[in-house]
Design an enzyme around this catalytic site. Structure first.
Site, short mmCIF file in Angstrom:
data_model
loop_
_atom_site.label_atom_id
_atom_site.label_comp_id
_atom_site.label_asym_id
_atom_site.label_seq_id
_atom_site.Cartn_x
_atom_site.Cartn_y
_atom_site.Cartn_z
CG ASN A 54 -0.97 8.74 2.27
OD1 ASN A 54 0.00 8.82 3.05
ND2 ASN A 54 -1.97 8.54 2.53
CD GLU A 84 -9.81 4.63 -1.07
OE1 GLU A 84 -10.60 4.29 -0.18
OE2 GLU A 84 -8.57 5.24 -0.64
CG ASP A 85 -7.79 7.55 -3.75
OD1 ASP A 85 -8.02 7.97 -2.53
OD2 ASP A 85 -6.62 7.07 -3.89
CE LYS A 126 -8.68 2.54 1.92
NZ LYS A 126 -8.07 3.75 1.69
CG ASP A 166 -11.16 4.62 3.92
OD1 ASP A 166 -11.51 4.38 4.98
OD2 ASP A 166 -10.09 4.50 3.61
CG ASP A 167 -10.30 9.08 0.01
OD1 ASP A 167 -9.26 8.37 0.15
OD2 ASP A 167 -11.03 8.64 -1.13
CE1 TYR A 218 -4.04 1.27 -0.74
CE2 TYR A 218 -3.45 2.85 1.16
CZ TYR A 218 -4.25 2.50 -0.06
OH TYR A 218 -5.17 3.54 -0.29
NE ARG A 220 -7.85 12.71 -3.05
CZ ARG A 220 -7.59 11.71 -2.38
NH1 ARG A 220 -6.72 10.62 -2.89
NH2 ARG A 220 -8.32 11.11 -1.41
P1 NAD Z 1 -8.84 16.70 -1.87
O1 NAD Z 1 -8.31 17.05 -3.39
O2 NAD Z 1 -10.31 16.53 -1.58
O3 NAD Z 1 -8.30 17.88 -0.99
C1 NAD Z 1 -7.01 18.55 -1.19
C2 NAD Z 1 -7.27 19.96 -0.55
O4 NAD Z 1 -5.73 20.64 -0.46
C3 NAD Z 1 -7.92 21.01 -1.16
O5 NAD Z 1 -8.96 21.77 -0.09
C4 NAD Z 1 -7.08 22.10 -1.67
O6 NAD Z 1 -7.50 23.24 -1.78
C5 NAD Z 1 -6.03 21.83 -0.59
N1 NAD Z 1 -4.78 22.41 -1.61
C6 NAD Z 1 -4.14 22.11 -2.46
N2 NAD Z 1 -3.23 22.64 -2.69
C7 NAD Z 1 -3.08 23.45 -1.71
C8 NAD Z 1 -2.04 24.64 -1.30
N3 NAD Z 1 -0.99 24.97 -2.06
N4 NAD Z 1 -2.29 25.18 -0.22
C9 NAD Z 1 -3.27 25.11 0.54
N5 NAD Z 1 -4.33 24.15 0.37
C10 NAD Z 1 -3.96 23.41 -0.57
O7 NAD Z 1 -7.90 15.70 -1.28
P2 NAD Z 1 -8.16 14.77 0.05
O8 NAD Z 1 -8.89 13.81 -0.20
O9 NAD Z 1 -8.41 15.67 0.97
O10 NAD Z 1 -6.42 14.12 0.10
C11 NAD Z 1 -5.33 15.21 0.62
C12 NAD Z 1 -4.21 14.57 0.76
O11 NAD Z 1 -4.64 13.76 2.14
C13 NAD Z 1 -3.81 13.52 -0.06
O12 NAD Z 1 -2.39 13.56 -0.35
C14 NAD Z 1 -4.15 12.11 0.45
O13 NAD Z 1 -3.23 11.14 0.12
C15 NAD Z 1 -4.25 12.39 1.89
N6 NAD Z 1 -5.01 11.52 2.71
C16 NAD Z 1 -4.47 10.75 3.40
C17 NAD Z 1 -5.18 9.84 4.40
C18 NAD Z 1 -4.43 9.06 5.28
O14 NAD Z 1 -5.12 8.03 5.89
N7 NAD Z 1 -3.35 9.57 5.88
C19 NAD Z 1 -6.34 9.80 3.97
C20 NAD Z 1 -7.10 10.44 2.94
C21 NAD Z 1 -6.32 11.43 2.15
#
Ligand code: NAD
Length: 547
Positions: A404, A241-242, A170, A264-265, A99, A152
């Site tokens: 991630n 997912e994503d 997953k 899940d996100d 993963y 995404r």
């Molecule tokens: P998303 O696209 O829904 O949201 C991303 C957010 O980041 C948006 O609000 C965007 O405006 C903001 N953003 C982008 N560029 C920016 C910048 N330069 N300055 C400030 N804000 C900025 O995506 P998401 O599903 O929320 O995922 C975001 C990140 O979180 C990804 O990298 C994903 O891998 C990670 N994530 C981690 C886990 C975990 O279990 N650790 C779970 C889900 C998502």
């Protein structure tokens, strides 16, 4: 030549090519004779343990993580029992391979490393026949589906059909972490095109070479898909997912009260993060209601976490309005405030009265948060001045860099500990190795939703729940936090040891199933022993005897 002679050899070869039944060199002498395998295998019969150590040694000799990934995936395609035995016994070492972070690279190279389809590809050309495609899947008792449209993928953006690595990975975790039977798992790629021009121009790209489907046509395809899932796999839980965040929030709203589904996100990430916050309280002292949370990133993860924190704060006595005011968001245009006119609907509950803040550092200085949570996919966004400001404002600053894969983390563990002189309580979405500073070794936690979704899924499956609710993620968060030991906390880690993930998932499944019974969402009568019910649903990778 008789028909019998014609068929001779097919049974044995078919067994060796069936990943769910293949035992490779572990077929016994008696099985080799009875199943037409004699001669198709080298003479020596080996045990599962011997096979495991060979696999592990092979993995460790691979030059790169991507080589390890392709080796393990080809093992999964060859011998699922052996794959899951090795992974389950070596979670800490192999989870980052099957993963995040390695799966991100695997998706980026998907066209090159593709060998066998491990799930279903449903495209926008399949309108009107989605149910037929689902029926092409060889297993009929599917209970867990992970579907992506690849828009995404982790923090890597639009990877189109190459995103298939995510549902596959997953679901491997559903099995490895919670013991969900692999025959009941179905990965699906909903290929609606991609706006990633580099991919579309790549002659090796395997998906539809068209712009992403949008608007009513997209919604109609998803609607047909969700309806077809109900028809063909009526007992399945459907995990989105994503997806890109506009579709993700809309689809969750549209379907969460209609079918057994979750995102899940949005919801799983919230569960794992809230759990990390609960555990942090055991280090910092104080109550959740005393804390203030600043999110860098206002998408699925950020808003999903806020929503669950609000539920937790309300449970501790705050009004919903007061609870929301503890949560602040920064997006790509700065602090999310009431006077902004460019806000997507999902951000509105967290748009508070405040002067605009040009950047994250200014927001930290102005708001003085107790926790800084990165969910932006923007690497290195937590700069030294920002982390140092958190350290000045808090005795034990909470720094969660959850994006991630590793290349997208807002800061590294080493940076968080160095810039706070070892005082940070740090967690990250992808793992970082322990870091020693001035003789003290800090073990950071992996704030990854894989601590939560496998157990939630198992609880839903075991109780035959008809819906997946936010409350399930709330109880999952509490349960996960309760399993963090004093030794974990002493090393700085706010999550349990990954090696205990099966036990953790089992406990989460139990509380989730109990909740499903309590809320009358379960389709079976409540048994006297819910823990035993959960255990009965947990697959164990051991070889069956065929004679
Ligand atoms: P998303 O696209 O829904 O949201 C991303 C957010 O980041 C948006 O609000 C965007 O405006 C903001 N953003 C982008 N560029 C920016 C910048 N330069 N300055 C400030 N804000 C900025 O995506 P998401 O599903 O929320 O995922 C975001 C990140 O979180 C990804 O990298 C994903 O891998 C990670 N994530 C981690 C886990 C975990 O279990 N650790 C779970 C889900 C998502």
């Amino acid at each position: 030549m008789t028909i019998a002679t014609d068929l001779q050899g097919e049974q044995g070869v078919a067994l060796l090519h069936d990943p769910l039944r293949n035992k490779g060199t572990s077929f016994t002498e008696v099985e080799r004779d009875a199943l037409g395998l004699r001669g198709l295998l080298p003479p020596k019969v080996t045990t599962l343990e011997q096979q495991c150590s060979k696999v592990l040694s092979n993995v460790r000799h691979k030059a790169s993580d991507l080589d390890k990934y392709t080796y393990l995936i080809s093992l999964q395609e060859r011998n699922a029992t052996l794959f899951y035995r090795v992974v389950m016994d070596n979670m800490f070492e192999l989870m980052p391979i099957i993963y995040t972070p390695t799966v991100g690279l695997a998706c980026q190279r998907y066209a090159l490393i593709f060998r066998r389809p491990q799930g279903l590809f449903i495209s926008s050309n399949d309108r009107g026949r989605v149910a037929d495609l689902l029926r092409n899947w060889p297993q009929h008792d599917v209970r867990m589906i992970v579907v992506t449209d690849g828009e995404r993928i982790l923090g890597l953006g639009d990877l189109g059909a190459c995103g298939m690595g995510i549902p596959v990975g997953k679901l491997s975790l559903y099995t490895a972490c919670a013991g969900i039977d692999p025959t009941k798992c179905l990965p699906i790629m909903l290929d609606v095109g991609t706006n990633n021009k580099t991919l579309r121009d790549d002659p090796l790209y395997l998906g539809l070479g068209q712009d992403r489907l949008r608007g009513p046509k997209y919604d109609e395809l998803v609607e047909e898909f969700v309806t077809a899932v109900q028809e063909v796999f009526p007992k399945a839980c459907l995990q989105f997912e994503d997806f890109g965040n506009t579709n993700a929030f809309r689809m969750l709203r549209k379907y969460q009260d209609r079918v057994c589904t979750f995102n899940d996100d949005i919801q799983g990430t919230a569960g794992v993060t809230l759990s990390g916050l609960y555990s942090s309280l055991r280090i910092t002292g104080g109550k959740l209601t005393d804390k203030k949370f600043l999110f860098f990133g206002a998408g699925e993860a950020g808003v999903g976490i806020c929503n669950l924190i609000v539920r937790a704060l309300v449970a501790e006595g705050l009004t919903e309005q007061a609870a929301r005011e503890r949560c602040w968001l920064v997006d790509s245009h700065g602090l999310v405030t009431k006077n902004r006119t460019d806000l997507a609907e999902h951000k509105l509950p967290y748009a508070h009265d405040h002067a605009p803040m040009p950047d994250l550092l200014a927001a930290v200085e102005a708001l003085k948060p107790t926790a800084l949570i990165g969910v932006s996919g923007q690497p290195a966004a937590f700069t030294e001045p920002i982390v140092k400001a958190m350290a000045r404002l808090n005795k034990r600053p909470l720094i969660f860099a959850l994006s991630n894969p590793t290349s997208k983390a807002e800061c590294t563990a080493e940076q968080a500990y160095t810039w706070t002189d070892g005082r940070a309580i740090f967690a990250s979405g992808s793992p970082f190795p322990p870091f020693t500073l001035k003789g003290v070794t800090h073990v950071s936690g992996q704030g990854n939703n894989s601590y939560v979704f496998p157990g939630v899924g198992l609880g839903v499956i075991a109780s035959h729940a008809r819906r997946v609710t936010d409350e399930m993620f709330f109880v999952a968060a509490k349960t996960l936090a309760s399993l963090v030991t004093e030794a974990d906390l002493a090393s700085g880690c706010v999550y349990p040891d990954l090696q205990r993930i099966r036990e953790v998932s089992g406990k989460i499944a139990e509380v989730v199933a109990n909740l499903a019974f309590e809320r009358k969402l379960a389709d079976i009568p409540r048994p006297r022993d819910v823990a035993a019910l959960v255990r009965e649903h947990m697959y164990e990778p051991v070889y069956k005897s065929y004679v």
